[in-house]
Design a protein around this motif. Structure first.
Motif, short mmCIF file in Angstrom:
data_model
loop_
_atom_site.label_atom_id
_atom_site.label_comp_id
_atom_site.label_asym_id
_atom_site.label_seq_id
_atom_site.Cartn_x
_atom_site.Cartn_y
_atom_site.Cartn_z
N VAL A 1 -19.43 -24.65 -54.01
CA VAL A 1 -20.18 -24.50 -52.77
C VAL A 1 -20.54 -25.88 -52.22
O VAL A 1 -21.60 -26.44 -52.50
CB VAL A 1 -21.44 -23.66 -53.00
N THR B 1 -19.84 -27.78 -35.84
CA THR B 1 -21.10 -27.94 -36.55
C THR B 1 -22.24 -28.13 -35.56
O THR B 1 -22.12 -28.83 -34.56
CB THR B 1 -21.04 -29.14 -37.50
N ILE C 1 -20.65 -19.46 -41.27
CA ILE C 1 -20.96 -20.31 -42.41
C ILE C 1 -19.87 -20.11 -43.46
O ILE C 1 -19.53 -18.97 -43.81
CB ILE C 1 -22.33 -19.98 -43.03
N VAL D 1 -28.61 -28.34 -48.87
CA VAL D 1 -27.57 -27.81 -47.98
C VAL D 1 -27.75 -28.44 -46.61
O VAL D 1 -28.84 -28.36 -46.03
CB VAL D 1 -27.66 -26.28 -47.88
N TYR E 1 -17.11 -16.46 -49.87
CA TYR E 1 -17.26 -17.89 -50.14
C TYR E 1 -16.07 -18.66 -49.57
O TYR E 1 -16.23 -19.74 -48.99
CB TYR E 1 -17.34 -18.15 -51.65
N PRO F 1 -19.27 -21.31 -47.31
CA PRO F 1 -19.79 -22.06 -48.47
C PRO F 1 -18.70 -22.83 -49.22
O PRO F 1 -18.90 -23.97 -49.65
CB PRO F 1 -20.39 -20.98 -49.36
N PHE G 1 -19.66 -26.51 -48.73
CA PHE G 1 -19.66 -26.32 -47.27
C PHE G 1 -18.64 -27.23 -46.58
O PHE G 1 -19.00 -28.18 -45.88
CB PHE G 1 -21.07 -26.53 -46.71
N ASN H 1 -11.04 -26.25 -50.33
CA ASN H 1 -12.24 -27.00 -49.96
C ASN H 1 -12.01 -27.96 -48.80
O ASN H 1 -12.68 -28.97 -48.65
CB ASN H 1 -12.79 -27.78 -51.17
N ALA I 1 -24.02 -27.26 -41.96
CA ALA I 1 -23.19 -26.21 -42.56
C ALA I 1 -23.05 -25.02 -41.61
O ALA I 1 -22.11 -24.22 -41.74
CB ALA I 1 -23.79 -25.75 -43.88
N HIS J 1 -18.73 -28.45 -42.90
CA HIS J 1 -19.71 -29.47 -42.52
C HIS J 1 -19.10 -30.87 -42.53
O HIS J 1 -19.44 -31.72 -41.72
CB HIS J 1 -20.90 -29.43 -43.48
N GLY K 1 -15.70 -17.43 -45.55
CA GLY K 1 -16.93 -17.51 -44.77
C GLY K 1 -17.30 -16.18 -44.14
O GLY K 1 -16.57 -15.19 -44.24
#
Length: 279
Positions: free
Chosen positions: A227, A160, A221, A112, A59, A223, A229, A153, A116, A232, A62
């Motif tokens: 979560v 992307t 990816i 989502v 997570y 998350p 992302f 985060n 992402a 993104h 990635g």
């Protein structure tokens, strides 16, 4: 001996006259060629990729899959190549489909964003070096290396995937030689301007390590926890004005709000690689 010589000369003259007479009868054959426009994109690698997030480190850091897709181009015309991230639209535009939910929780959503998914290409878009697109590679293609997290985060990301409207999946990206104004091509660029395309040719005749007709694609990816992302959210990067990021932002409930997050479940999308004649 003189008589023999005279007779031989007469015979030779007669043969010469007959040969000359044959040249006066002639026929012609008309030969034409029809050179048809030809575009071929060959994709090698698995047709389905699975990302399973079951460990904390997955997570946070990635999951990356390296070199799983190889794209090979052959063409007799100038061309452009791009990737389009799409879904079947069962949840909404610019969002992954959600065929299964494991849990429904307060402040958790099954939305989502398509963006992402990150891509990385090798080599870079040849139109960048030729001056058609921005010299900032991350603004014009997927050649910038995947970026590391800079905090909880947060991440600096420019990889992307381009996400056109599901109602117009073949819409080409919009690119410009300016930061923040480009959507991503793998090769080529918007319009028929100088160097905004790749000339006809084939991967068969080119060196695979640096060819404009041969590309290796990686996928990643992240998350995040919660979560949301983080890769993104490009709000502070050169792609902040790109339509595909803006549209995905608007379609997602939890953008820029860490108290809202994606719920556990199965999510699906697909990447369409499009080779088109430059126009």
């Amino acid at each position: 001996m003189r008589v023999l010589t005279f007779l031989v000369s007469i015979i030779l003259v007669v043969i010469s006259l007959q040969s000359s007479a044959q040249l006066n009868s002639a026929h012609e054959v008309v030969v034409t060629i029809d050179v048809q426009p030809f575009l071929q994109l060959k994709m090698e690698g698995p047709e389905q990729l699975d990302f399973t997030f079951g460990q904390i480190q997955d997570y946070y850091a990635g999951i990356t899959k390296y070199g799983v897709t190889v794209l090979k181009v052959s063409a007799t015309v100038s061309w452009d190549l791009w990737a389009a991230g799409l879904s079947n639209g069962s949840v909404g535009n610019f969002l992954w489909d959600n065929p299964a939910q494991y849990q429904v929780a307060t402040d958790a959503f099954n939305t989502v964003p398509i963006t992402a998914l990150e891509l990385h290409q090798t080599p870079e878009n040849p139109s960048i070096a030729l001056g058609c697109l921005s010299t900032v590679a991350q603004s014009s293609d997927y050649s910038r290396p995947f970026q590391m997290r800079t905090g909880i985060n947060t991440i600096s990301s420019n990889n992307t995937v381009y996400a056109p409207s599901p109602g117009a999946p073949y819409t080409s990206p919009t690119s410009a030689a300016a930061m923040g104004a480009s959507e991503k091509y793998i090769a080529g660029g918007t319009g028929t301007g100088g160097n905004c395309q790749v000339a006809g040719g084939s991967y068969i005749l080119q060196a695979t390590t640096s060819s404009s007709y041969y590309y290796s694609i990686d996928y990643r990816i992240i998350p995040g926890l919660p979560v949301v992302f983080p890769a993104h959210d490009d709000a502070t990067t050169v792609n902040s004005a790109a339509a595909y990021v803006t549209n995905a932002d608007a379609a997602t409930n939890f953008i820029d709000n860490p108290t809202e997050y994606a719920q556990p479940g199965i999510y699906t999308m697909y990447v369409k690689y499009i080779l088109a004649q430059d126009q």
